[in-house]
Design a protein around this motif. Sequence first.
Motif, PDB file in Angstrom:
ATOM      1  N   ARG A  63      99.926  61.264   5.854  1.00  0.00           N
ATOM      2  CA  ARG A  63      99.917  59.943   5.223  1.00  0.00           C
ATOM      3  C   ARG A  63     101.317  59.370   5.276  1.00  0.00           C
ATOM      4  NH1 ARG A  63     100.880  58.089  -0.109  1.00  0.00           N
ATOM      5  NH2 ARG A  63      99.528  56.380  -0.814  1.00  0.00           N
ATOM      6  N   MET A  64     101.469  58.177   5.827  1.00  0.00           N
ATOM      7  CA  MET A  64     102.772  57.540   5.896  1.00  0.00           C
ATOM      8  C   MET A  64     103.206  57.094   4.512  1.00  0.00           C
ATOM      9  SD  MET A  64     102.371  55.291   9.408  1.00  0.00           S
ATOM     10  CE  MET A  64     104.078  54.726   9.302  1.00  0.00           C
ATOM     11  N   SER A  65     104.480  57.328   4.171  1.00  0.00           N
ATOM     12  CA  SER A  65     104.963  56.937   2.845  1.00  0.00           C
ATOM     13  C   SER A  65     105.167  55.433   2.744  1.00  0.00           C
ATOM     14  CB  SER A  65     106.276  57.662   2.523  1.00  0.00           C
ATOM     15  OG  SER A  65     107.317  57.294   3.407  1.00  0.00           O
ATOM     16  N   VAL A  66     105.423  54.772   3.858  1.00  0.00           N
ATOM     17  CA  VAL A  66     105.585  53.329   3.887  1.00  0.00           C
ATOM     18  C   VAL A  66     104.208  52.664   3.801  1.00  0.00           C
ATOM     19  CG1 VAL A  66     106.364  51.370   5.273  1.00  0.00           C
ATOM     20  CG2 VAL A  66     107.691  53.475   5.246  1.00  0.00           C
ATOM     21  N   ALA A  67     104.066  51.695   2.904  1.00  0.00           N
ATOM     22  CA  ALA A  67     102.829  50.908   2.862  1.00  0.00           C
ATOM     23  C   ALA A  67     102.987  49.725   3.804  1.00  0.00           C
ATOM     24  CB  ALA A  67     102.566  50.409   1.447  1.00  0.00           C
ATOM     25  N   MET A  68     101.925  49.357   4.502  1.00  0.00           N
ATOM     26  CA  MET A  68     102.075  48.293   5.487  1.00  0.00           C
ATOM     27  C   MET A  68     100.842  47.432   5.618  1.00  0.00           C
ATOM     28  SD  MET A  68     101.760  49.971   9.281  1.00  0.00           S
ATOM     29  CE  MET A  68     102.136  48.336   9.906  1.00  0.00           C
ATOM     30  N   THR A  69     101.060  46.247   6.176  1.00  0.00           N
ATOM     31  CA  THR A  69      99.994  45.364   6.601  1.00  0.00           C
ATOM     32  C   THR A  69     100.523  44.565   7.791  1.00  0.00           C
ATOM     33  OG1 THR A  69      98.374  43.707   5.883  1.00  0.00           O
ATOM     34  CG2 THR A  69     100.594  43.499   4.988  1.00  0.00           C
ATOM     35  N   ASN A  70      99.727  43.620   8.293  1.00  0.00           N
ATOM     36  CA  ASN A  70     100.097  42.889   9.500  1.00  0.00           C
ATOM     37  C   ASN A  70      99.665  41.436   9.406  1.00  0.00           C
ATOM     38  OD1 ASN A  70     100.762  45.174  11.703  1.00  0.00           O
ATOM     39  ND2 ASN A  70      98.973  45.864  10.568  1.00  0.00           N
ATOM     40  N   CYS A  71     100.263  40.620  10.273  1.00  0.00           N
ATOM     41  CA  CYS A  71      99.756  39.282  10.517  1.00  0.00           C
ATOM     42  C   CYS A  71     100.005  38.928  11.973  1.00  0.00           C
ATOM     43  CB  CYS A  71     100.408  38.247   9.593  1.00  0.00           C
ATOM     44  SG  CYS A  71     102.162  37.957   9.894  1.00  0.00           S
ATOM     45  N   GLY A  72      99.285  37.923  12.455  1.00  0.00           N
ATOM     46  CA  GLY A  72      99.410  37.533  13.851  1.00  0.00           C
ATOM     47  C   GLY A  72      98.155  37.833  14.637  1.00  0.00           C
ATOM     48  N   GLU A  73      98.268  37.779  15.946  1.00  0.00           N
ATOM     49  CA  GLU A  73      97.119  37.971  16.821  1.00  0.00           C
ATOM     50  C   GLU A  73      96.673  39.417  16.910  1.00  0.00           C
ATOM     51  OE1 GLU A  73      97.879  36.163  20.612  1.00  0.00           O
ATOM     52  OE2 GLU A  73      98.884  34.459  19.682  1.00  0.00           O
ATOM     53  N   ALA A  74      97.572  40.343  16.564  1.00  0.00           N
ATOM     54  CA  ALA A  74      97.238  41.767  16.584  1.00  0.00           C
ATOM     55  C   ALA A  74      98.029  42.461  15.487  1.00  0.00           C
ATOM     56  CB  ALA A  74      97.561  42.380  17.945  1.00  0.00           C
ATOM     57  N   GLY A  75      97.523  43.588  15.040  1.00  0.00           N
ATOM     58  CA  GLY A  75      98.217  44.378  14.035  1.00  0.00           C
ATOM     59  C   GLY A  75      98.354  45.813  14.496  1.00  0.00           C
ATOM     60  N   TRP A  76      99.471  46.441  14.112  1.00  0.00           N
ATOM     61  CA  TRP A  76      99.699  47.841  14.482  1.00  0.00           C
ATOM     62  C   TRP A  76      98.970  48.727  13.487  1.00  0.00           C
ATOM     63  CZ3 TRP A  76     101.957  52.276  12.427  1.00  0.00           C
ATOM     64  CH2 TRP A  76     102.274  53.293  13.346  1.00  0.00           C
ATOM     65  N   VAL A  77      98.171  49.648  14.003  1.00  0.00           N
ATOM     66  CA  VAL A  77      97.409  50.548  13.145  1.00  0.00           C
ATOM     67  C   VAL A  77      97.543  51.974  13.651  1.00  0.00           C
ATOM     68  CG1 VAL A  77      95.743  48.787  12.449  1.00  0.00           C
ATOM     69  CG2 VAL A  77      95.271  50.187  14.452  1.00  0.00           C
ATOM     70  N   SER A  78      97.276  52.910  12.762  1.00  0.00           N
ATOM     71  CA  SER A  78      97.344  54.323  13.098  1.00  0.00           C
ATOM     72  C   SER A  78      96.237  55.060  12.364  1.00  0.00           C
ATOM     73  CB  SER A  78      98.712  54.889  12.686  1.00  0.00           C
ATOM     74  OG  SER A  78      98.742  56.292  12.820  1.00  0.00           O
ATOM     75  N   ASP A  79      95.611  55.993  13.071  1.00  0.00           N
ATOM     76  CA  ASP A  79      94.645  56.902  12.457  1.00  0.00           C
ATOM     77  C   ASP A  79      94.589  58.159  13.318  1.00  0.00           C
ATOM     78  OD1 ASP A  79      93.039  56.226  14.683  1.00  0.00           O
ATOM     79  OD2 ASP A  79      91.920  54.725  13.546  1.00  0.00           O
ATOM     80  N   ARG A  80      93.621  58.998  13.094  1.00  0.00           N
ATOM     81  CA  ARG A  80      93.561  60.260  13.829  1.00  0.00           C
ATOM     82  C   ARG A  80      93.297  60.074  15.325  1.00  0.00           C
ATOM     83  NH1 ARG A  80      93.576  65.042  11.273  1.00  0.00           N
ATOM     84  NH2 ARG A  80      93.504  65.054   8.986  1.00  0.00           N
ATOM     85  N   THR A  81      92.873  58.876  15.733  1.00  0.00           N
ATOM     86  CA  THR A  81      92.636  58.631  17.162  1.00  0.00           C
ATOM     87  C   THR A  81      93.898  58.169  17.878  1.00  0.00           C
ATOM     88  OG1 THR A  81      91.989  56.305  16.879  1.00  0.00           O
ATOM     89  CG2 THR A  81      90.262  57.972  16.631  1.00  0.00           C
ATOM     90  N   GLY A  82      94.956  57.806  17.117  1.00  0.00           N
ATOM     91  CA  GLY A  82      96.205  57.431  17.762  1.00  0.00           C
ATOM     92  C   GLY A  82      96.792  56.148  17.201  1.00  0.00           C
ATOM     93  N   TYR A  83      97.921  55.729  17.817  1.00  0.00           N
ATOM     94  CA  TYR A  83      98.590  54.477  17.469  1.00  0.00           C
ATOM     95  C   TYR A  83      98.116  53.388  18.419  1.00  0.00           C
ATOM     96  CZ  TYR A  83     101.885  57.847  15.397  1.00  0.00           C
ATOM     97  OH  TYR A  83     102.447  58.864  14.680  1.00  0.00           O
ATOM     98  N   ARG A  84      97.982  52.150  17.898  1.00  0.00           N
ATOM     99  CA  ARG A  84      97.515  51.072  18.768  1.00  0.00           C
ATOM    100  C   ARG A  84      97.667  49.728  18.059  1.00  0.00           C
ATOM    101  NH1 ARG A  84      93.495  53.516  16.196  1.00  0.00           N
ATOM    102  NH2 ARG A  84      91.880  52.282  15.163  1.00  0.00           N
ATOM    103  N   TYR A  85      97.506  48.675  18.825  1.00  0.00           N
ATOM    104  CA  TYR A  85      97.387  47.328  18.268  1.00  0.00           C
ATOM    105  C   TYR A  85      95.926  46.932  18.277  1.00  0.00           C
ATOM    106  CZ  TYR A  85     102.411  46.672  18.314  1.00  0.00           C
ATOM    107  OH  TYR A  85     103.750  46.785  18.067  1.00  0.00           O
ATOM    108  N   ASP A  86      95.493  46.305  17.193  1.00  0.00           N
ATOM    109  CA  ASP A  86      94.088  45.920  17.047  1.00  0.00           C
ATOM    110  C   ASP A  86      94.040  44.480  16.545  1.00  0.00           C
ATOM    111  OD1 ASP A  86      91.335  45.650  16.138  1.00  0.00           O
ATOM    112  OD2 ASP A  86      91.242  47.844  16.202  1.00  0.00           O
ATOM    113  N   PRO A  87      93.188  43.627  17.124  1.00  0.00           N
ATOM    114  CA  PRO A  87      93.091  42.244  16.652  1.00  0.00           C
ATOM    115  C   PRO A  87      92.439  42.110  15.275  1.00  0.00           C
ATOM    116  CG  PRO A  87      91.459  42.653  18.349  1.00  0.00           C
ATOM    117  CD  PRO A  87      92.335  43.859  18.308  1.00  0.00           C
ATOM    118  N   ALA A  88      91.781  43.167  14.809  1.00  0.00           N
ATOM    119  CA  ALA A  88      91.077  43.116  13.528  1.00  0.00           C
ATOM    120  C   ALA A  88      91.636  44.154  12.568  1.00  0.00           C
ATOM    121  CB  ALA A  88      89.576  43.354  13.728  1.00  0.00           C
ATOM    122  N   ASP A  89      91.610  43.814  11.293  1.00  0.00           N
ATOM    123  CA  ASP A  89      91.986  44.738  10.234  1.00  0.00           C
ATOM    124  C   ASP A  89      90.888  45.798  10.123  1.00  0.00           C
ATOM    125  OD1 ASP A  89      92.428  46.065   7.837  1.00  0.00           O
ATOM    126  OD2 ASP A  89      92.926  44.242   6.714  1.00  0.00           O
TER     127      ASP A  89
END
Length: 220
Positions: A63-89
């Motif tokens: 679990r990342m200690s930093v809390a985060m969110t995003n705005c714009g056309e894509a957001g950076w997300v992370s889960d057990r499948t990997g790191y990526r940019y996703d257009p949807a929350d």
Amino acid sequence: MTFDLFDALPADPDTPPATEPLGPGAVVLRGFARDVDTRLLAAVDHLSAQAPFRHLITPGGLRMSVAMTNCGEAGWVSDRTGYRYDPADPDSGAPWPPMPEVFRALAERAAASAGYPGFAPDACLINRYLPGTRLSLHQDRDELDLRAPIVSVSLGLPSTFLWGGLRRADKPARIRLAHGDVVVWGGPSRLVFHGIAPLADDDHALTGRTRINLTFRKTR
């Protein structure tokens, strides 16, 4: 004439910010965002009401200690499948909130001041740090086009920015970042390892016991 809460304010050409070099293609613009700090923070509150802060899980299950969110056309997300940019929350399935104009204008102005004219960010990662929160050394390499710079805005509590090298093992320099400072890096420094040391406890007039970081990127 009305003035929208998230409209950008023009820079004052008579008071250019102090510029400190970090390395080839990398600078700290001291106090660069102070002219719009209250508008940036109001926009953060507005955005996080639509896409709340959350603690992401790394591919390794931490679990990342930093809390985060995003705005714009894509957001950076992370889960057990990997790191990526996703257009949807992934929490709501809705698109990320649009990037406020005050965000976009600041990022473009900072990039141009650092020698990167024409920067057109399509994503902004919004990180929230509390005392003790840290961000380990990492590279920003999930973007498809690495020719665009990274623009990082510090708001609230001061922090210690760790600026390393192109190898994780390179010993990082420690740079103090204060409210309103903006770091821009690209070119030969685009893949430098960087991070944030554990945040010291303090109180800031605008953010309390919190640091907010806005990181602008061009993902495509």
